[in-house]
Design a protein around this motif. Structure first.
Motif, PDB file in Angstrom:
ATOM      1  N   LEU A  56      13.824  -4.299   0.016  1.00 37.93           N
ATOM      2  CA  LEU A  56      13.059  -3.163  -0.475  1.00 37.93           C
ATOM      3  C   LEU A  56      12.752  -2.230   0.684  1.00 37.93           C
ATOM      4  CD1 LEU A  56      10.383  -5.225  -2.452  1.00 37.93           C
ATOM      5  CD2 LEU A  56      12.570  -4.385  -3.321  1.00 37.93           C
ATOM      6  N   THR A  57      12.909  -0.934   0.472  1.00 39.98           N
ATOM      7  CA  THR A  57      12.451   0.063   1.434  1.00 39.98           C
ATOM      8  C   THR A  57      11.315   0.820   0.776  1.00 39.98           C
ATOM      9  OG1 THR A  57      14.550   0.325   2.598  1.00 39.98           O
ATOM     10  CG2 THR A  57      13.038   2.186   2.677  1.00 39.98           C
ATOM     11  N   ILE A  58      10.177   0.877   1.450  1.00 47.32           N
ATOM     12  CA  ILE A  58       8.998   1.534   0.895  1.00 47.32           C
ATOM     13  C   ILE A  58       8.567   2.661   1.825  1.00 47.32           C
ATOM     14  CG2 ILE A  58       6.596   1.240   0.154  1.00 47.32           C
ATOM     15  CD1 ILE A  58       7.248  -1.666  -0.506  1.00 47.32           C
ATOM     16  N   SER A  59       8.311   3.822   1.220  1.00 51.59           N
ATOM     17  CA  SER A  59       7.763   4.981   1.934  1.00 51.59           C
ATOM     18  C   SER A  59       6.838   5.720   0.977  1.00 51.59           C
ATOM     19  CB  SER A  59       8.893   5.913   2.397  1.00 51.59           C
ATOM     20  OG  SER A  59       9.462   6.587   1.286  1.00 51.59           O
ATOM     21  N   VAL A  60       6.201   6.782   1.456  1.00 50.26           N
ATOM     22  CA  VAL A  60       5.380   7.612   0.569  1.00 50.26           C
ATOM     23  C   VAL A  60       6.149   8.835   0.078  1.00 50.26           C
ATOM     24  CG1 VAL A  60       3.137   6.852   1.436  1.00 50.26           C
ATOM     25  CG2 VAL A  60       4.263   8.806   2.485  1.00 50.26           C
ATOM     26  N   ASP A  61       7.452   8.876   0.331  1.00 52.87           N
ATOM     27  CA  ASP A  61       8.258   9.955  -0.224  1.00 52.87           C
ATOM     28  C   ASP A  61       8.160   9.940  -1.745  1.00 52.87           C
ATOM     29  OD1 ASP A  61       9.661  11.018   2.174  1.00 52.87           O
ATOM     30  OD2 ASP A  61      10.444   8.969   2.272  1.00 52.87           O
ATOM     31  N   LEU A  62       8.286  11.107  -2.357  1.00 51.98           N
ATOM     32  CA  LEU A  62       8.302  11.163  -3.810  1.00 51.98           C
ATOM     33  C   LEU A  62       9.526  10.428  -4.332  1.00 51.98           C
ATOM     34  CD1 LEU A  62       7.264  14.874  -4.422  1.00 51.98           C
ATOM     35  CD2 LEU A  62       5.870  12.826  -4.757  1.00 51.98           C
ATOM     36  N   PRO A  63       9.416   9.771  -5.477  1.00 49.97           N
ATOM     37  CA  PRO A  63      10.558   9.057  -6.046  1.00 49.97           C
ATOM     38  C   PRO A  63      11.792   9.952  -6.211  1.00 49.97           C
ATOM     39  CG  PRO A  63       8.567   8.446  -7.203  1.00 49.97           C
ATOM     40  CD  PRO A  63       8.201   9.574  -6.278  1.00 49.97           C
ATOM     41  N   GLY A  77       0.631   0.343   1.183  1.00 52.52           N
ATOM     42  CA  GLY A  77       0.210   0.706   2.533  1.00 52.52           C
ATOM     43  C   GLY A  77      -1.146   0.157   2.917  1.00 52.52           C
ATOM     44  N   GLU A  78      -2.103   0.238   1.996  1.00 54.80           N
ATOM     45  CA  GLU A  78      -3.434  -0.278   2.288  1.00 54.80           C
ATOM     46  C   GLU A  78      -3.450  -1.804   2.299  1.00 54.80           C
ATOM     47  OE1 GLU A  78      -6.093   1.737  -0.398  1.00 54.80           O
ATOM     48  OE2 GLU A  78      -5.961   3.600   0.759  1.00 54.80           O
ATOM     49  N   ALA A  79      -2.718  -2.429   1.376  1.00 57.51           N
ATOM     50  CA  ALA A  79      -2.695  -3.896   1.310  1.00 57.51           C
ATOM     51  C   ALA A  79      -2.019  -4.511   2.531  1.00 57.51           C
ATOM     52  CB  ALA A  79      -1.986  -4.350   0.032  1.00 57.51           C
ATOM     53  N   TYR A  80      -1.059  -3.781   3.128  1.00 57.68           N
ATOM     54  CA  TYR A  80      -0.296  -4.306   4.256  1.00 57.68           C
ATOM     55  C   TYR A  80      -0.694  -3.672   5.592  1.00 57.68           C
ATOM     56  CZ  TYR A  80       2.524  -7.086   1.127  1.00 57.68           C
ATOM     57  OH  TYR A  80       2.929  -8.043   0.228  1.00 57.68           O
ATOM     58  N   GLY A  81      -1.725  -2.836   5.581  1.00 57.95           N
ATOM     59  CA  GLY A  81      -2.272  -2.276   6.816  1.00 57.95           C
ATOM     60  C   GLY A  81      -1.361  -1.304   7.524  1.00 57.95           C
ATOM     61  N   VAL A 112      19.751  -2.053  -1.670  1.00 58.65           N
ATOM     62  CA  VAL A 112      18.376  -1.820  -1.231  1.00 58.65           C
ATOM     63  C   VAL A 112      17.699  -0.998  -2.315  1.00 58.65           C
ATOM     64  CG1 VAL A 112      16.884  -0.633   0.436  1.00 58.65           C
ATOM     65  CG2 VAL A 112      18.899  -1.870   1.237  1.00 58.65           C
ATOM     66  N   GLN A 113      16.513  -1.442  -2.715  1.00 58.18           N
ATOM     67  CA  GLN A 113      15.752  -0.667  -3.684  1.00 58.18           C
ATOM     68  C   GLN A 113      14.752   0.189  -2.920  1.00 58.18           C
ATOM     69  OE1 GLN A 113      13.540  -3.003  -6.550  1.00 58.18           O
ATOM     70  NE2 GLN A 113      13.451  -1.304  -7.968  1.00 58.18           N
ATOM     71  N   THR A 114      14.816   1.515  -3.108  1.00 53.03           N
ATOM     72  CA  THR A 114      13.841   2.405  -2.474  1.00 53.03           C
ATOM     73  C   THR A 114      12.668   2.586  -3.428  1.00 53.03           C
ATOM     74  OG1 THR A 114      15.039   4.352  -3.270  1.00 53.03           O
ATOM     75  CG2 THR A 114      15.495   3.641  -1.013  1.00 53.03           C
ATOM     76  N   LEU A 115      11.480   2.438  -2.884  1.00 52.40           N
ATOM     77  CA  LEU A 115      10.255   2.463  -3.677  1.00 52.40           C
ATOM     78  C   LEU A 115       9.237   3.394  -3.038  1.00 52.40           C
ATOM     79  CD1 LEU A 115      10.119  -1.383  -4.184  1.00 52.40           C
ATOM     80  CD2 LEU A 115      10.746   0.318  -5.933  1.00 52.40           C
ATOM     81  N   SER A 116       8.461   4.062  -3.887  1.00 49.88           N
ATOM     82  CA  SER A 116       7.494   5.045  -3.411  1.00 49.88           C
ATOM     83  C   SER A 116       6.066   4.540  -3.551  1.00 49.88           C
ATOM     84  CB  SER A 116       7.646   6.341  -4.206  1.00 49.88           C
ATOM     85  OG  SER A 116       6.648   7.262  -3.811  1.00 49.88           O
ATOM     86  N   ASP A 117       5.298   4.720  -2.488  1.00 48.34           N
ATOM     87  CA  ASP A 117       3.883   4.358  -2.451  1.00 48.34           C
ATOM     88  C   ASP A 117       3.014   5.615  -2.463  1.00 48.34           C
ATOM     89  OD1 ASP A 117       1.828   2.442  -2.365  1.00 48.34           O
ATOM     90  OD2 ASP A 117       1.787   2.392  -0.173  1.00 48.34           O
ATOM     91  N   HIS A 118       3.614   6.739  -2.886  1.00 45.12           N
ATOM     92  CA  HIS A 118       2.905   8.021  -2.790  1.00 45.12           C
ATOM     93  C   HIS A 118       1.682   8.095  -3.688  1.00 45.12           C
ATOM     94  CE1 HIS A 118       3.484  10.498  -6.458  1.00 45.12           C
ATOM     95  NE2 HIS A 118       4.387   9.581  -6.701  1.00 45.12           N
ATOM     96  N   LEU A 138       1.118   8.862   5.954  1.00 47.78           N
ATOM     97  CA  LEU A 138       2.454   8.271   5.920  1.00 47.78           C
ATOM     98  C   LEU A 138       2.298   6.788   6.233  1.00 47.78           C
ATOM     99  CD1 LEU A 138       4.461  10.903   8.016  1.00 47.78           C
ATOM    100  CD2 LEU A 138       4.502  10.617   5.531  1.00 47.78           C
ATOM    101  N   LEU A 139       3.349   6.020   5.956  1.00 46.51           N
ATOM    102  CA  LEU A 139       3.327   4.602   6.291  1.00 46.51           C
ATOM    103  C   LEU A 139       3.935   4.389   7.664  1.00 46.51           C
ATOM    104  CD1 LEU A 139       4.465   3.041   2.887  1.00 46.51           C
ATOM    105  CD2 LEU A 139       2.159   3.653   3.645  1.00 46.51           C
ATOM    106  N   ALA A 140       3.338   3.505   8.437  1.00 47.38           N
ATOM    107  CA  ALA A 140       3.847   3.174   9.771  1.00 47.38           C
ATOM    108  C   ALA A 140       5.078   2.284   9.637  1.00 47.38           C
ATOM    109  CB  ALA A 140       2.768   2.451  10.578  1.00 47.38           C
TER     110      ALA A 140
END
Length: 168
Positions: free
Chosen positions: A81-88, A115-119, A103-109, A127-129
């Protein structure tokens, strides 16, 4: 919390820093079709979660391509899984352009749930680090890397070794 910089400037990470041995927190992110995905959706598989600030940048794009290329050799018991805050929608466009498979791209926007659960939420940038999490079939974190300078690449070899150790 991990000490992380973005372009050599310190950033504040929101959430709780995780370490190997911790129970993986649940989260809800969105697919490129705006459907919710949780950690539980891949239960029973080893998960390699690749976190990037923005899929449309050079290092983030390369990070996603690298794990995509390696995913085939990891087998069907591994979910990448690749996670970012980019729009879907941006993730879908990028994926179609780059022809990324495995790879499944997933949005946390929407909620920054992951992001908060994983710090990994950079407060100053929303943005996510850049980070890597490898989670075993029982939802225990086996490997964590918070990349100290967000513009640098993660340690691909160590992340892939952690995955291979879980499927061996």
């Amino acid at each position: 919390m991990a000490n992380v910089t973005f372009n050599q400037e310190p950033v504040t990470l929101l959430g709780t820093a995780l370490k190997a041995g911790d129970k993986a927190p649940d989260f809800t992110v969105l697919t490129t079709n705006m459907k919710p995905v949780t950690l539980n959706d891949s239960k029973g598989k080893v998960r390699l979660i690749s976190v990037v600030p923005s899929i449309d940048t050079g290092v983030c794009s390369q990070q996603t391509r690298t794990f995509s290329e390696q995913a085939t050799s990891l087998g069907e018991d591994v979910e990448v899984l690749t996670i970012s805050v980019d729009l879907p929608f941006a993730q879908a466009r990028w994926g179609a352009t780059e022809c990324i498979k495995n790879v499944q791209t997933l949005s946390d926007h929407r909620d920054l749930s992951f992001g908060e659960a994983y710090g990994v939420v950079m407060k100053e940038l929303r943005l996510l680090a850049r980070s890597i999490f490898v989670i075993d079939k029982d939802d225990t974190i086996a490997y964590v890397e918070y990349v100290s300078e967000v513009t640098n690449h993660p340690d691909y070899d160590k992340a892939l070794e952690a995955v291979r150790n879980l499927i061996a």
